[in-house]
Design a protein around this motif. Structure first.
Motif, PDB file in Angstrom:
ATOM      1  N   GLY A  64     -48.415 -25.026 -18.378  1.00 16.15           N
ATOM      2  CA  GLY A  64     -49.870 -24.957 -18.347  1.00 16.15           C
ATOM      3  C   GLY A  64     -50.508 -24.850 -19.721  1.00 16.15           C
ATOM      4  O   GLY A  64     -51.712 -25.063 -19.863  1.00 16.15           O
ATOM      5  N   GLY A  65     -49.733 -24.496 -20.736  1.00 18.21           N
ATOM      6  CA  GLY A  65     -50.267 -24.423 -22.094  1.00 18.21           C
ATOM      7  C   GLY A  65     -50.823 -23.065 -22.462  1.00 18.21           C
ATOM      8  O   GLY A  65     -51.834 -22.963 -23.154  1.00 18.21           O
ATOM      9  N   LEU A  66     -50.167 -21.997 -22.019  1.00 16.09           N
ATOM     10  CA  LEU A  66     -50.626 -20.644 -22.338  1.00 16.09           C
ATOM     11  C   LEU A  66     -49.905 -20.151 -23.586  1.00 16.09           C
ATOM     12  O   LEU A  66     -48.682 -20.220 -23.667  1.00 16.09           O
ATOM     13  N   PRO A  67     -50.639 -19.662 -24.603  1.00 14.74           N
ATOM     14  CA  PRO A  67     -49.960 -19.068 -25.760  1.00 14.74           C
ATOM     15  C   PRO A  67     -49.316 -17.750 -25.349  1.00 14.74           C
ATOM     16  O   PRO A  67     -49.824 -17.064 -24.453  1.00 14.74           O
ATOM     17  N   PHE A 124     -46.409 -19.475 -25.508  1.00 13.79           N
ATOM     18  CA  PHE A 124     -45.343 -20.375 -25.083  1.00 13.79           C
ATOM     19  C   PHE A 124     -45.439 -21.694 -25.845  1.00 13.79           C
ATOM     20  O   PHE A 124     -46.497 -22.074 -26.344  1.00 13.79           O
ATOM     21  N   ILE A 125     -44.311 -22.423 -25.856  1.00 13.92           N
ATOM     22  CA  ILE A 125     -44.212 -23.616 -26.698  1.00 13.92           C
ATOM     23  C   ILE A 125     -45.102 -24.760 -26.192  1.00 13.92           C
ATOM     24  O   ILE A 125     -45.474 -25.647 -26.955  1.00 13.92           O
ATOM     25  N   GLY A 126     -45.459 -24.746 -24.905  1.00 12.48           N
ATOM     26  CA  GLY A 126     -46.330 -25.785 -24.372  1.00 12.48           C
ATOM     27  C   GLY A 126     -47.738 -25.742 -24.931  1.00 12.48           C
ATOM     28  O   GLY A 126     -48.472 -26.736 -24.854  1.00 12.48           O
ATOM     29  N   PHE A 127     -48.132 -24.587 -25.491  1.00  8.15           N
ATOM     30  CA  PHE A 127     -49.464 -24.470 -26.072  1.00  8.15           C
ATOM     31  C   PHE A 127     -49.558 -25.171 -27.422  1.00  8.15           C
ATOM     32  O   PHE A 127     -50.644 -25.624 -27.813  1.00  8.15           O
ATOM     33  N   PHE A 128     -48.443 -25.307 -28.137  1.00  5.44           N
ATOM     34  CA  PHE A 128     -48.471 -25.775 -29.524  1.00  5.44           C
ATOM     35  C   PHE A 128     -49.027 -27.193 -29.680  1.00  5.44           C
ATOM     36  O   PHE A 128     -49.945 -27.411 -30.476  1.00  5.44           O
ATOM     37  N   ILE A 181     -59.992 -28.145 -22.118  1.00  5.40           N
ATOM     38  CA  ILE A 181     -59.680 -26.709 -22.067  1.00  5.40           C
ATOM     39  C   ILE A 181     -59.944 -26.145 -20.678  1.00  5.40           C
ATOM     40  O   ILE A 181     -59.142 -25.365 -20.137  1.00  5.40           O
ATOM     41  N   MET A 182     -61.066 -26.539 -20.058  1.00  5.10           N
ATOM     42  CA  MET A 182     -61.408 -26.015 -18.733  1.00  5.10           C
ATOM     43  C   MET A 182     -60.385 -26.434 -17.681  1.00  5.10           C
ATOM     44  O   MET A 182     -59.995 -25.640 -16.812  1.00  5.10           O
ATOM     45  N   MET A 183     -59.926 -27.690 -17.745  1.00  7.14           N
ATOM     46  CA  MET A 183     -58.927 -28.148 -16.771  1.00  7.14           C
ATOM     47  C   MET A 183     -57.577 -27.455 -16.984  1.00  7.14           C
ATOM     48  O   MET A 183     -56.849 -27.192 -16.030  1.00  7.14           O
ATOM     49  N   SER A 184     -57.253 -27.147 -18.248  1.00  7.97           N
ATOM     50  CA  SER A 184     -56.027 -26.382 -18.506  1.00  7.97           C
ATOM     51  C   SER A 184     -56.126 -24.966 -17.939  1.00  7.97           C
ATOM     52  O   SER A 184     -55.136 -24.429 -17.414  1.00  7.97           O
ATOM     53  N   LEU A 185     -57.314 -24.378 -18.014  1.00  2.00           N
ATOM     54  CA  LEU A 185     -57.506 -23.048 -17.432  1.00  2.00           C
ATOM     55  C   LEU A 185     -57.374 -23.083 -15.908  1.00  2.00           C
ATOM     56  O   LEU A 185     -56.818 -22.152 -15.307  1.00  2.00           O
ATOM     57  N   ILE A 186     -57.872 -24.145 -15.281  1.00  6.76           N
ATOM     58  CA  ILE A 186     -57.724 -24.282 -13.826  1.00  6.76           C
ATOM     59  C   ILE A 186     -56.252 -24.411 -13.445  1.00  6.76           C
ATOM     60  O   ILE A 186     -55.775 -23.800 -12.476  1.00  6.76           O
ATOM     61  N   MET A 187     -55.514 -25.210 -14.229  1.00  3.70           N
ATOM     62  CA  MET A 187     -54.076 -25.334 -13.977  1.00  3.70           C
ATOM     63  C   MET A 187     -53.363 -23.996 -14.127  1.00  3.70           C
ATOM     64  O   MET A 187     -52.496 -23.645 -13.318  1.00  3.70           O
ATOM     65  N   LEU A 188     -53.719 -23.253 -15.168  1.00  3.58           N
ATOM     66  CA  LEU A 188     -53.101 -21.932 -15.364  1.00  3.58           C
ATOM     67  C   LEU A 188     -53.445 -20.977 -14.224  1.00  3.58           C
ATOM     68  O   LEU A 188     -52.605 -20.172 -13.806  1.00  3.58           O
ATOM     69  N   LEU A 223     -35.939 -18.656 -23.554  1.00  3.86           N
ATOM     70  CA  LEU A 223     -36.143 -17.982 -24.838  1.00  3.86           C
ATOM     71  C   LEU A 223     -36.752 -18.949 -25.847  1.00  3.86           C
ATOM     72  O   LEU A 223     -37.648 -18.589 -26.611  1.00  3.86           O
ATOM     73  N   ILE A 224     -36.276 -20.213 -25.834  1.00  7.06           N
ATOM     74  CA  ILE A 224     -36.855 -21.233 -26.721  1.00  7.06           C
ATOM     75  C   ILE A 224     -38.316 -21.458 -26.360  1.00  7.06           C
ATOM     76  O   ILE A 224     -39.187 -21.575 -27.227  1.00  7.06           O
ATOM     77  N   SER A 225     -38.607 -21.517 -25.060  1.00  3.10           N
ATOM     78  CA  SER A 225     -39.988 -21.737 -24.623  1.00  3.10           C
ATOM     79  C   SER A 225     -40.889 -20.577 -25.017  1.00  3.10           C
ATOM     80  O   SER A 225     -42.049 -20.770 -25.372  1.00  3.10           O
ATOM     81  N   LEU A 226     -40.344 -19.357 -24.972  1.00  7.78           N
ATOM     82  CA  LEU A 226     -41.149 -18.179 -25.291  1.00  7.78           C
ATOM     83  C   LEU A 226     -41.332 -17.999 -26.788  1.00  7.78           C
ATOM     84  O   LEU A 226     -42.427 -17.708 -27.266  1.00  7.78           O
ATOM     85  N   MET A 227     -40.261 -18.201 -27.558  1.00  9.72           N
ATOM     86  CA  MET A 227     -40.309 -17.955 -28.994  1.00  9.72           C
ATOM     87  C   MET A 227     -40.626 -19.192 -29.819  1.00  9.72           C
ATOM     88  O   MET A 227     -40.858 -19.097 -31.021  1.00  9.72           O
ATOM     89  N   GLY A 228     -40.637 -20.368 -29.164  1.00  8.41           N
ATOM     90  CA  GLY A 228     -40.830 -21.604 -29.909  1.00  8.41           C
ATOM     91  C   GLY A 228     -42.177 -21.694 -30.584  1.00  8.41           C
ATOM     92  O   GLY A 228     -42.295 -22.236 -31.692  1.00  8.41           O
ATOM     93  N   MET A 229     -43.205 -21.145 -29.933  1.00  5.01           N
ATOM     94  CA  MET A 229     -44.545 -21.186 -30.515  1.00  5.01           C
ATOM     95  C   MET A 229     -44.595 -20.367 -31.802  1.00  5.01           C
ATOM     96  O   MET A 229     -45.138 -20.802 -32.819  1.00  5.01           O
ATOM     97  N   ILE A 230     -44.005 -19.180 -31.788  1.00  8.97           N
ATOM     98  CA  ILE A 230     -44.023 -18.306 -32.958  1.00  8.97           C
ATOM     99  C   ILE A 230     -43.214 -18.919 -34.100  1.00  8.97           C
ATOM    100  O   ILE A 230     -43.655 -18.961 -35.255  1.00  8.97           O
ATOM    101  N   LEU A 231     -42.024 -19.447 -33.759  1.00 10.26           N
ATOM    102  CA  LEU A 231     -41.158 -20.031 -34.784  1.00 10.26           C
ATOM    103  C   LEU A 231     -41.776 -21.286 -35.385  1.00 10.26           C
ATOM    104  O   LEU A 231     -41.699 -21.513 -36.594  1.00 10.26           O
ATOM    105  N   SER A 232     -42.399 -22.125 -34.537  1.00 12.72           N
ATOM    106  CA  SER A 232     -43.009 -23.349 -35.039  1.00 12.72           C
ATOM    107  C   SER A 232     -44.215 -23.030 -35.927  1.00 12.72           C
ATOM    108  O   SER A 232     -44.453 -23.710 -36.929  1.00 12.72           O
TER     109      SER A 232
END
Length: 337
Positions: free
Chosen positions: A247-250, A252-256, A278-285, A323-332
């Protein structure tokens, strides 16, 4: 005779046909690659003797054949009327429309959820990721900006509201509307930069791969299976992490990649498009959070006959992916800074 071959053979032909399409020097070579891709994916769909698979293979063949005929027809007409720029604009819309039909984009998306409903999780993964690569690259060769900007916004809106409006109970249809929504983001990334599109496509394929592997191992196809069965808490947590990343929630790596696209849209003053995205991403989340919230808090039936056998190696691999999905945003973020 086609069914005598192994599935790996057809997967190799799908990979090879995509390379033919994207590396061809002529439109005719691109069309040949698309046709080889179509004819190699149909035996994968209809391999198991199931009524849903047979119906899905027939629908897929008809829609892809119509798109290929439109593509070939627009190529021939474009070669005849090459010097007329006004007609060339119409031909660019025809070529774009045929590629959008092959991807399952709005307004040609009605076949996509129905076909995905009759597929296995492996075929779902191929249809949602790899089958979009060659049409999108061919689309970038002959981009009609105004036409595709409208298509991107409608893709995001239909993908976000489709889950809510139809109140989906099937996980495959839920993933289909998620794919339609992400297709709008992918088209916007392709409009901005091919490198950005490649990064988004890799991350999106990675997230879809994790989801399809988990649903395949758990043999889950509908939402009530998430609620009823007494699954391990760690498995439910893994599904939640992947839904949030999709869904693209920070953080997580999908947000990047979505964050980069939003920055580009704001820099070029596309405020309305940015607001819709942004609004459609919020609806998906919201939909994903409602699913996960219910699966965590609903009463679980503990059935003695229901057991999930997952090997330790596969479970460790899934936890590593999470773990990659969770930490990937921070590492990237640290890498790019």
């Amino acid at each position: 005779m086609l069914f005598l071959f192994n599935s790996n053979f057809f997967i190799f032909i799908i990979f090879f046909s995509t390379l033919i399409s994207i590396s061809s020097n002529s439109w005719l070579g691109c069309w040949i690659g698309l046709e080889i891709n179509l004819l190699s994916f149909i035996p994968l769909i209809s391999k198991s003797n199931n009524l849903l698979n047979s119906e899905a293979s027939l629908k897929y063949f008809l829609t892809q054949s119509i798109a290929s005929i439109n593509f070939l027809f627009s190529i021939i007409l474009m070669m005849i009327f090459m010097k007329n720029f006004e007609i060339n604009n119409i031909f660019s819309m025809l070529i774009n429309s045929s590629m959008l039909m092959k991807m399952g984009s709005v307004p040609f998306h009605f076949w996509f959820p129905n076909i995905l409903e009759g597929l296995s999780w492996l075929n779902c993964f191929i249809l949602m990721t790899w089958q979009k690569i060659s049409p999108m690259i061919l689309l970038s060769y002959y981009f009609n900006n105004k036409f595709l900007m409208a298509i991107m916004m409608i893709n995001v809106i239909i993908g976000g509201l489709g889950k809510m409006g139809f109140n989906q109970l099937s996980l495959r249809k839920l993933m289909a509307f998620s794919s339609i929504n992400n297709l709008g983001w992918l088209l916007m990334a392709l409009l901005i930069s091919e490198n950005l599109w490649l990064m988004y496509m890799c991350m999106y394929s990675f997230m879809i791969l994790i989801m399809c592997i988990m649903f395949y191992m758990l043999n889950i196809f509908y939402l009530n299976q998430l609620y009823n069965f007494n699954m391990n808490f760690v498995i439910k947590l893994s599904i939640m992490i992947n839904f949030m990343s999709l869904g693209g929630l920070p953080p997580f790596i999908g947000f990047f990649p979505k964050w980069i696209i939003i920055n580009f849209l704001l820099n070029f003053n596309f405020f309305l498009i940015c607001f819709i995205f942004i609004m459609m991403s919020l609806i998906m989340l919201f939909i994903y959070i409602r699913i996960i919230y219910s699966s965590f808090l609903f009463f679980n039936y503990k059935m003695k006959w229901f057991k999930i056998f997952i090997s330790n190696k596969m479970f460790i691999m899934i936890n590593m992916f999470n773990l990659i999905s969770l930490m990937g945003m921070i590492l990237s973020t640290m890498f790019f800074l």
